[in-house]
Design a protein around this motif. Structure first.
Motif, PDB file in Angstrom:
ATOM      1  N   HIS A  16       9.642  -4.680  -7.805  1.00  0.00           N
ATOM      2  CA  HIS A  16       8.495  -5.555  -7.593  1.00  0.00           C
ATOM      3  C   HIS A  16       8.585  -6.316  -6.277  1.00  0.00           C
ATOM      4  CE1 HIS A  16       8.318  -5.037 -12.098  1.00  0.00           C
ATOM      5  NE2 HIS A  16       7.108  -4.688 -11.714  1.00  0.00           N
ATOM      6  N   GLY A  17       9.813  -6.600  -5.819  1.00  0.00           N
ATOM      7  CA  GLY A  17       9.970  -7.223  -4.516  1.00  0.00           C
ATOM      8  C   GLY A  17       9.532  -6.294  -3.398  1.00  0.00           C
ATOM      9  N   ALA A  18       9.887  -5.002  -3.516  1.00  0.00           N
ATOM     10  CA  ALA A  18       9.468  -4.023  -2.510  1.00  0.00           C
ATOM     11  C   ALA A  18       7.960  -3.829  -2.539  1.00  0.00           C
ATOM     12  CB  ALA A  18      10.169  -2.686  -2.751  1.00  0.00           C
ATOM     13  N   PHE A  19       7.371  -3.794  -3.739  1.00  0.00           N
ATOM     14  CA  PHE A  19       5.920  -3.647  -3.843  1.00  0.00           C
ATOM     15  C   PHE A  19       5.205  -4.832  -3.206  1.00  0.00           C
ATOM     16  CE2 PHE A  19       1.972  -4.705  -6.005  1.00  0.00           C
ATOM     17  CZ  PHE A  19       1.243  -3.550  -5.823  1.00  0.00           C
ATOM     18  N   LEU A  20       5.638  -6.039  -3.555  1.00  0.00           N
ATOM     19  CA  LEU A  20       4.997  -7.233  -3.011  1.00  0.00           C
ATOM     20  C   LEU A  20       5.207  -7.336  -1.505  1.00  0.00           C
ATOM     21  CD1 LEU A  20       3.445  -9.845  -3.489  1.00  0.00           C
ATOM     22  CD2 LEU A  20       5.607 -10.969  -4.081  1.00  0.00           C
ATOM     23  N   GLY A  21       6.430  -7.057  -1.034  1.00  0.00           N
ATOM     24  CA  GLY A  21       6.702  -7.108   0.400  1.00  0.00           C
ATOM     25  C   GLY A  21       5.886  -6.092   1.172  1.00  0.00           C
ATOM     26  N   GLY A  22       5.808  -4.857   0.657  1.00  0.00           N
ATOM     27  CA  GLY A  22       5.008  -3.824   1.324  1.00  0.00           C
ATOM     28  C   GLY A  22       3.527  -4.152   1.323  1.00  0.00           C
ATOM     29  N   ALA A  23       3.042  -4.737   0.217  1.00  0.00           N
ATOM     30  CA  ALA A  23       1.628  -5.123   0.136  1.00  0.00           C
ATOM     31  C   ALA A  23       1.299  -6.225   1.146  1.00  0.00           C
ATOM     32  CB  ALA A  23       1.288  -5.581  -1.278  1.00  0.00           C
ATOM     33  N   LEU A  24       2.194  -7.207   1.274  1.00  0.00           N
ATOM     34  CA  LEU A  24       1.971  -8.282   2.246  1.00  0.00           C
ATOM     35  C   LEU A  24       1.977  -7.736   3.670  1.00  0.00           C
ATOM     36  CD1 LEU A  24       4.175 -11.144   0.723  1.00  0.00           C
ATOM     37  CD2 LEU A  24       1.676 -11.047   0.797  1.00  0.00           C
ATOM     38  N   LEU A  25       2.887  -6.816   3.956  1.00  0.00           N
ATOM     39  CA  LEU A  25       2.923  -6.201   5.286  1.00  0.00           C
ATOM     40  C   LEU A  25       1.620  -5.470   5.589  1.00  0.00           C
ATOM     41  CD1 LEU A  25       6.531  -4.708   5.493  1.00  0.00           C
ATOM     42  CD2 LEU A  25       5.547  -6.424   7.027  1.00  0.00           C
ATOM     43  N   THR A  26       1.092  -4.768   4.594  1.00  0.00           N
ATOM     44  CA  THR A  26      -0.154  -4.029   4.787  1.00  0.00           C
ATOM     45  C   THR A  26      -1.305  -4.973   5.079  1.00  0.00           C
ATOM     46  OG1 THR A  26       0.651  -2.367   3.215  1.00  0.00           O
ATOM     47  CG2 THR A  26      -1.690  -2.307   3.773  1.00  0.00           C
ATOM     48  N   ILE A  27      -1.372  -6.073   4.344  1.00  0.00           N
ATOM     49  CA  ILE A  27      -2.437  -7.066   4.565  1.00  0.00           C
ATOM     50  C   ILE A  27      -2.354  -7.623   5.989  1.00  0.00           C
ATOM     51  CG2 ILE A  27      -3.250  -9.364   3.905  1.00  0.00           C
ATOM     52  CD1 ILE A  27      -2.378  -8.669   1.023  1.00  0.00           C
ATOM     53  N   ILE A  28      -1.147  -7.980   6.418  1.00  0.00           N
ATOM     54  CA  ILE A  28      -0.977  -8.539   7.761  1.00  0.00           C
ATOM     55  C   ILE A  28      -1.338  -7.513   8.830  1.00  0.00           C
ATOM     56  CG2 ILE A  28       0.689  -9.526   9.370  1.00  0.00           C
ATOM     57  CD1 ILE A  28       2.260 -10.503   6.894  1.00  0.00           C
ATOM     58  N   LEU A  29      -0.946  -6.258   8.619  1.00  0.00           N
ATOM     59  CA  LEU A  29      -1.282  -5.197   9.568  1.00  0.00           C
ATOM     60  C   LEU A  29      -2.790  -5.002   9.680  1.00  0.00           C
ATOM     61  CD1 LEU A  29       1.411  -2.450   8.813  1.00  0.00           C
ATOM     62  CD2 LEU A  29       0.927  -3.447  11.058  1.00  0.00           C
ATOM     63  N   ILE A  30      -3.486  -4.978   8.538  1.00  0.00           N
ATOM     64  CA  ILE A  30      -4.939  -4.779   8.551  1.00  0.00           C
ATOM     65  C   ILE A  30      -5.630  -5.927   9.264  1.00  0.00           C
ATOM     66  CG2 ILE A  30      -7.004  -4.673   7.105  1.00  0.00           C
ATOM     67  CD1 ILE A  30      -5.332  -3.152   5.043  1.00  0.00           C
ATOM     68  N   LEU A  31      -5.234  -7.158   8.940  1.00  0.00           N
ATOM     69  CA  LEU A  31      -5.850  -8.325   9.582  1.00  0.00           C
ATOM     70  C   LEU A  31      -5.617  -8.299  11.089  1.00  0.00           C
ATOM     71  CD1 LEU A  31      -4.920 -11.159   7.042  1.00  0.00           C
ATOM     72  CD2 LEU A  31      -7.151 -10.054   7.341  1.00  0.00           C
ATOM     73  N   SER A  32      -4.386  -8.000  11.483  1.00  0.00           N
ATOM     74  CA  SER A  32      -4.071  -7.953  12.919  1.00  0.00           C
ATOM     75  C   SER A  32      -4.864  -6.857  13.615  1.00  0.00           C
ATOM     76  CB  SER A  32      -2.570  -7.726  13.112  1.00  0.00           C
ATOM     77  OG  SER A  32      -1.815  -8.774  12.539  1.00  0.00           O
ATOM     78  N   HIS A  33      -5.006  -5.721  12.952  1.00  0.00           N
ATOM     79  CA  HIS A  33      -5.765  -4.612  13.540  1.00  0.00           C
ATOM     80  C   HIS A  33      -7.227  -5.001  13.743  1.00  0.00           C
ATOM     81  CE1 HIS A  33      -7.137  -0.497  14.245  1.00  0.00           C
ATOM     82  NE2 HIS A  33      -8.083  -0.710  13.353  1.00  0.00           N
ATOM     83  N   LEU A  34      -7.851  -5.618  12.746  1.00  0.00           N
ATOM     84  CA  LEU A  34      -9.249  -6.033  12.876  1.00  0.00           C
ATOM     85  C   LEU A  34      -9.432  -7.015  14.026  1.00  0.00           C
ATOM     86  CD1 LEU A  34     -10.236  -6.478   9.105  1.00  0.00           C
ATOM     87  CD2 LEU A  34     -10.755  -4.554  10.620  1.00  0.00           C
TER      88      LEU A  34
END
Length: 375
Positions: A249-267
């Protein structure tokens, strides 16, 4: 398959019922709040280790994703899934094979014959990437305070040594403070940009590129680069945690947070594509949309860079301390002296040269990790 509805449901019920949380997330006899704290600790260390100079400043995101427009966004979604899957697999395999450090992990992964060469390459890569991060920190001090870049790099190195004198506790505390702050500021910047300047034309644009095949290869290279260089932190982290559910669950949450930050930065970066060539493009955007927050945002970027620097230093110290009979502080001093020597080159050029090269070299690591079974 790691990403499933039960994982999303588990995240939701955390805030609904402690008894339900206990049944879904925890092994029998495990205290729910302790489990949640450990999951959050793993997730924040995960994010803090991956988010380095290139990620924080936006340069890395431009090089791997945003310069390609819409294909770059699709690449981010693929990279997010890969972060979750391979981050979990790397740590759970550490527990299964009982590796004490990333040297032992690579000996198991690559075989005894090639592991020495591989560890030597990764060691050099880690030095190179840390040099990029120090150069990024120097860039922040220069833009924010007008200090010479070398002075900013030295201050960062000294602060890193002080924090890492506390060991894993220092690494964990810094990440648990910096990562939530980083996420909030990325949300704020994205809100300001999308509120005033957002257009679907920016998101859907596909720039003319002579080598669009790179948009398929680069997400794998990007994840391979970051995860291979995260070994010095992820291996001792998994060894410290041990509990498979916490790791999952730590890997899932960490990967999900990274994805959110990447998407926001990309936009943000595709909306202000004219600023992609800046040394710190995300800070340049913040100065345009909210000048009064520009200085504070640069400090947040510094914090993001700092978490990866101390993560690298911690991982290498854990490894070297087993082979050299000197104090941890001495190891840190020599580590940063070497990194400072490399960091004298221009930050943007250093990143654009080293990161893609290291990414391609790390693809083999990702391939072998994919082949290995977790049971």
């Amino acid at each position: 398959m790691l990403v499933c509805t039960s994982d999303f449901y588990a995240l939701f019920v955390i805030f609904q019922s402690e008894s339900v949380f206990s049944r879904i997330w925890c092994k029998r006899g495990t205290r729910p709040m302790k489990h949640l704290k450990q999951v959050w600790q793993v997730a924040t260390v995960y994010v803090g280790t991956i988010v380095g100079a290139g990620f924080a400043t936006g340069r890395e995101i431009v090089e791997f994703f945003s310069q390609f427009g819409l294909p770059g966004l699709l690449g981010i979604l693929l990279a997010g899934y890969l972060f979750i899957y391979f981050g979990y697999k790397m740590m759970i395999l550490t527990v299964r094979i009982q590796a004490r450090d990333y040297f032992e992990y690579n000996r198991w992964l690559f075989g005894r014959r090639f592991s020495g060469l591989v560890n030597g390459i990764f060691f050099c890569m880690l030095f190179g990437v840390t040099a990029v991060m120090l150069a990024g920190a120097g860039e922040v001090f220069f833009q924010q305070y007008g200090l010479p870049k070398f002075t900013g790099m030295v201050l960062t190195a000294v602060l890193s040594i002080i924090v890492m004198s506390w060991g894993f506790k220092g690494l964990s505390i810094v990440n648990m403070v910096i990562v939530p702050t980083m996420l909030l500021f990325n949300l704020l910047l994205a809100f300001l940009v999308l509120r005033h300047s957002f257009s679907w034309d920016y998101v859907l644009e596909i720039p003319q590129q002579p080598k669009m095949w790179r948009t398929i290869v680069l997400p794998f290279a990007y994840v391979a680069l970051n995860l291979s260089l995260a070994q010095p932190v992820f291996v001792p982290l998994a060894k410290e945690v041990k509990e498979p559910l916490v790791i999952k669950h730590g890997a899932f949450l960490g990967g999900a947070l990274l994805t959110i930050i990447l998407i926001l930065s990309h936009l943000i970066l595709v909306t202000f594509s004219e600023l992609q060539a800046e040394g710190i493009p995300t800070a340049a955007v913040m100065k345009q949309v909210a000048p009064f927050l520009g200085g504070l945002y640069l400090l947040i970027i510094f914090g993001e860079i700092f978490t990866s620097i101390i993560g690298n230093a911690y991982g290498l110290e854990r490894q070297l301390h087993r082979h050299v009979r000197v104090s941890s502080v001495t190891i840190y001093i020599f580590f940063f002296i070497g990194a400072l020597a490399i960091a004298q080159f221009e930050y943007a050029k250093l990143l654009s040269l080293l990161y893609p090269l290291f990414g391609y070299l790390s693809v083999l690591f990702l391939l072998l990790l994919f082949i290995k079974k977790t049971d």
